[in-house]
Design a protein around this motif. Structure first.
Motif, short mmCIF file in Angstrom:
data_model
loop_
_atom_site.label_atom_id
_atom_site.label_comp_id
_atom_site.label_asym_id
_atom_site.label_seq_id
_atom_site.Cartn_x
_atom_site.Cartn_y
_atom_site.Cartn_z
N ILE A 1 -4.91 4.61 10.23
CA ILE A 1 -3.67 4.93 9.82
C ILE A 1 -3.67 4.32 8.49
N CYS A 2 -4.01 3.32 8.08
CA CYS A 2 -3.95 2.79 6.53
C CYS A 2 -5.39 2.62 6.01
N LYS A 3 -5.69 3.41 5.05
CA LYS A 3 -7.15 3.21 4.27
C LYS A 3 -7.41 2.34 3.52
N ILE A 4 -6.28 1.36 3.32
CA ILE A 4 -6.38 0.30 2.59
C ILE A 4 -7.14 -0.76 3.37
N CYS A 5 -6.45 -0.96 4.50
CA CYS A 5 -7.06 -2.05 5.26
C CYS A 5 -7.88 -1.80 6.53
N ASN A 6 -8.13 -0.48 6.57
CA ASN A 6 -8.68 0.02 8.01
C ASN A 6 -7.93 -0.54 9.29
N ILE B 1 -1.71 -10.10 3.40
CA ILE B 1 -1.11 -8.88 3.95
C ILE B 1 -1.21 -7.81 3.57
N CYS B 2 -1.27 -6.79 4.19
CA CYS B 2 -1.57 -5.37 3.58
C CYS B 2 -0.16 -4.58 3.34
N THR B 3 -0.03 -3.71 2.67
CA THR B 3 1.06 -3.17 2.15
C THR B 3 1.71 -2.24 3.24
ZN LIG Z 1 -2.92 -1.54 5.53
#
Ligand SMILES: [Zn+2]
Length: 303
Positions: A86-91, A100-102
């Motif tokens: 879903i989030c490629k920034i934090c997998n 904490i990721c965005t």
């Molecule tokens: Zn994330």
């Protein structure tokens, strides 16, 4: 953000990923029924995994890997894709380098928005953006301002020196349109964003002012902490004594202190903003060290 908020947001992300995974598993099941080669590889794989488990060692790891790759090939041919995070920034881990990721912040803020009764404005992205319905002069102004937003805010929000951006212009020159594109592009980049009208903002100030329970701080918390706050149509809301100016000033102060970005558009011009909100708010919005004001001089384009 509380620990509970964090956990609930992470749970949402994991659930969304599980849904994608289930679609993938379903497709695999169907493939097992229809593709003999795939089914054969699958039973070989199962045997090896079992043997590995029985022997409690990794003897067959290499063969297992090979079988898996072969199966992936067949899946690819059948157009079955591995579920993407879903989030490629934090997998979907929720944190990046201990921070904490965005994606989590965005979910937490959205929840807070829901609780605060802020409606999110109709967001657009650059793809559904049509500058052609404006006349040439307006279009040129919009594109110049959009270019600034793109370079300084959309692609550089955390490093930009500009923390307050004010866009003034007559009604109908596309300020709301421009802002909804900027907000949409920010959200596309996972930057936590709230876009609301000055009217609704004013109502939240009033609600805060007249709420005496402990949870009143939840009303303004998202507005103070969101990475980018866009305020539409400043100047159309009624001025409430001890509320409008006071809370707006403290919100602007708080946000600059936290390094957050605030974008405001208004139908009234600079001198009118000065008259209406007073010197202290005005001077913040035109403070050259961290703010910039754009003036659109074109006329109404609304049909
Ligand atoms: Zn994330």
């Amino acid at each position: 953000m509380t620990n509970l908020q964090y956990k609930e947001a992470l749970k949402k992300i994991k659930e969304a990923f599980n849904e994608r995974e289930n679609i993938y598993f379903e497709a695999q099941k169907n493939l097992l029924k229809t593709n003999k080669e795939y089914a054969k590889l699958n039973s070989e794989l199962k045997d090896l995994v079992l043997k590995n488990a029985e022997l409690d060692n990794k003897k067959f790891d290499k063969q297992i890997k090979e079988l898996e790759l072969k199966m992936l090939e067949i899946e690819k041919k059948a157009n079955i894709k591995l579920p993407e995070h879903i989030c490629k920034i934090c997998n979907d881990e929720g944190t990046v380098n201990g921070k904490i990721c965005t994606c989590i912040k965005t979910i937490v803020n959205k929840e807070l928005i829901k609780k605060s009764n802020i409606d999110e404005m109709n967001l657009k992205t650059l793809e559904d953006c049509d500058f052609s319905r404006f006349d040439e002069k307006t279009r040129k102004e919009q594109q110049k301002i959009y270019k600034f937003f793109e370079e300084e805010i959309i692609n550089n929000i955390y490093n930009s020196k500009y923390k307050n951006v004010l866009v003034c212009g007559a009604p109908g020159v596309g300020k709301t349109f421009l802002f909804s594109v900027v907000a949409g592009e920010l959200l596309k980049r996972n930057i936590s964003t709230i876009y609301l009208s000055a009217f609704n903002l004013n109502n939240l100030f009033l609600k805060f002012h007249t709420t005496f329970s402990e949870d009143k701080f939840q009303i303004l918390e998202p507005l103070e902490n969101i990475d980018c706050l866009l305020i539409d149509d400043l100047g159309t809301e009624p001025i409430l004594n001890n509320v409008t100016g006071e809370y707006l000033l403290s919100l602007l102060k708080e946000r600059v202190m936290k390094g957050k970005t605030t974008l405001i558009n208004s139908n009234i011009m600079l001198d009118a903003i000065n008259d209406r909100y007073g010197e202290r708010i005005f001077s913040r919005l035109v403070d050259k060290s961290n703010s910039i004001a754009f003036l659109m001089t074109s006329k109404n384009n609304r049909l």
